[in-house]
Design an enzyme around this catalytic site. Structure first.
Site, short mmCIF file in Angstrom:
data_model
loop_
_atom_site.label_atom_id
_atom_site.label_comp_id
_atom_site.label_asym_id
_atom_site.label_seq_id
_atom_site.Cartn_x
_atom_site.Cartn_y
_atom_site.Cartn_z
N HIS A 1 26.75 38.37 33.93
CA HIS A 1 25.85 39.02 34.89
C HIS A 1 24.41 38.97 34.38
CE1 HIS A 1 24.43 42.10 37.78
NE2 HIS A 1 23.73 42.54 36.74
N GLU A 2 24.21 39.28 33.10
CA GLU A 2 22.86 39.23 32.55
C GLU A 2 22.32 37.81 32.53
OE1 GLU A 2 21.29 41.90 32.31
OE2 GLU A 2 23.05 43.17 32.57
N HIS B 1 20.67 37.01 35.70
CA HIS B 1 19.26 37.40 35.79
C HIS B 1 18.36 36.35 35.14
CE1 HIS B 1 20.00 41.20 37.64
NE2 HIS B 1 20.65 41.71 36.60
N HIS C 1 15.44 34.25 36.98
CA HIS C 1 14.07 34.16 36.46
C HIS C 1 13.62 32.71 36.35
CE1 HIS C 1 11.10 34.85 32.93
NE2 HIS C 1 10.48 35.00 34.08
#
Length: 234
Positions: free
Chosen positions: A102-103, A106, A110
């Site tokens: 999940h991270e 991100h 980005h």
């Protein structure tokens, strides 16, 4: 002074928001704890899974680091560092791998310039400032009966609205990161089909915390509007 001056029925909105946040937090912790006991068949730790996902996405300038705490995992776009908590970094559970992925979602957002993430990053300073000054402005407006009172209240409401907007914009950012995570974990073979269903439950529970946060912020804004609605007439 009559009793109704002491009783503020709008506190019920705050209470509802608080209950939603508490329930969501309890749900994510219990769900994570359940699947943190299920070791992934690949045996990859959260750190290893994160590094593999990042490299697979062509991202080589993001470091994976350990950070203290429990479920304090996050991606820092300013320093391009993906930080994994004690429960994720060295754990090979399906829950840890899912959170790490999940991270990574991100970090991929980005890199690709995902619009909602860019919007959220842009309003962070305004949202933080607005959240800090909103109530002081509103309280000054309510305490002092002057020509500028109404203006102070309206500025306070607008300031708090940016904090609410931040919570709302966060929702598509988090949902998209989870969707990316599940898809990548499946396509890369890091998790099997049945393990993916467990990871979906972990990420789904985590998503509820953001929904509860947004709902709580909206209810708080509604309370402010109800409390200050009659000031102009006064």
């Amino acid at each position: 002074m009559p009793f109704y001056y002491y009783f503020d029925p709008t506190y019920s909105l705050v209470l509802i928001g608080l209950i939603l946040c508490v329930l969501a937090s309890a749900r994510v912790r219990s769900t994570y704890a359940k699947y943190a006991r299920v070791r992934s068949r690949s045996g990859m730790t959260g750190k290893e899974a994160a590094e593999r996902i990042l490299r697979g996405a062509g991202i080589y300038d993001v470091r994976v680091e350990h950070v203290g705490g429990n479920l304090t995992d996050h991606y820092d776009p300013r320093s391009k560092v993906l930080r994994l908590s004690d429960a994720t970094y060295q754990s090979a559970s399906v829950a840890a791998v899912g959170v790490a992925a999940h991270e990574c979602g991100h970090a991929i957002q980005h890199t690709k310039g995902y619009a909602p993430l860019r919007i959220r990053s842009a309003i962070v300073p305004i949202a933080n400032f607005g959240s800090a000054i909103a109530w002081p402005l509103i309280l000054f407006g309510l305490l002092f009966n002057s020509r500028s009172s109404y203006m102070l209240i309206q500025i306070g409401i607008i300031a708090f609205s940016f904090a609410v907007l931040f919570q709302i914009v966060t929702l598509p950012v988090e949902f998209n990161a989870s969707n990316r995570a599940v898809r990548i974990l499946g396509e890369s073979g890091i998790l099997s089909v049945d393990e993916l269903s467990m990871t979906r439950k972990v990420l789904g529970a985590a998503a509820l915390t953001y929904v509860a946060g947004a709902a709580s912020a909206i209810l708080q804004l509604l309370r402010i509007i109800l409390l200050t609605g009659g000031r102009r007439r006064e």
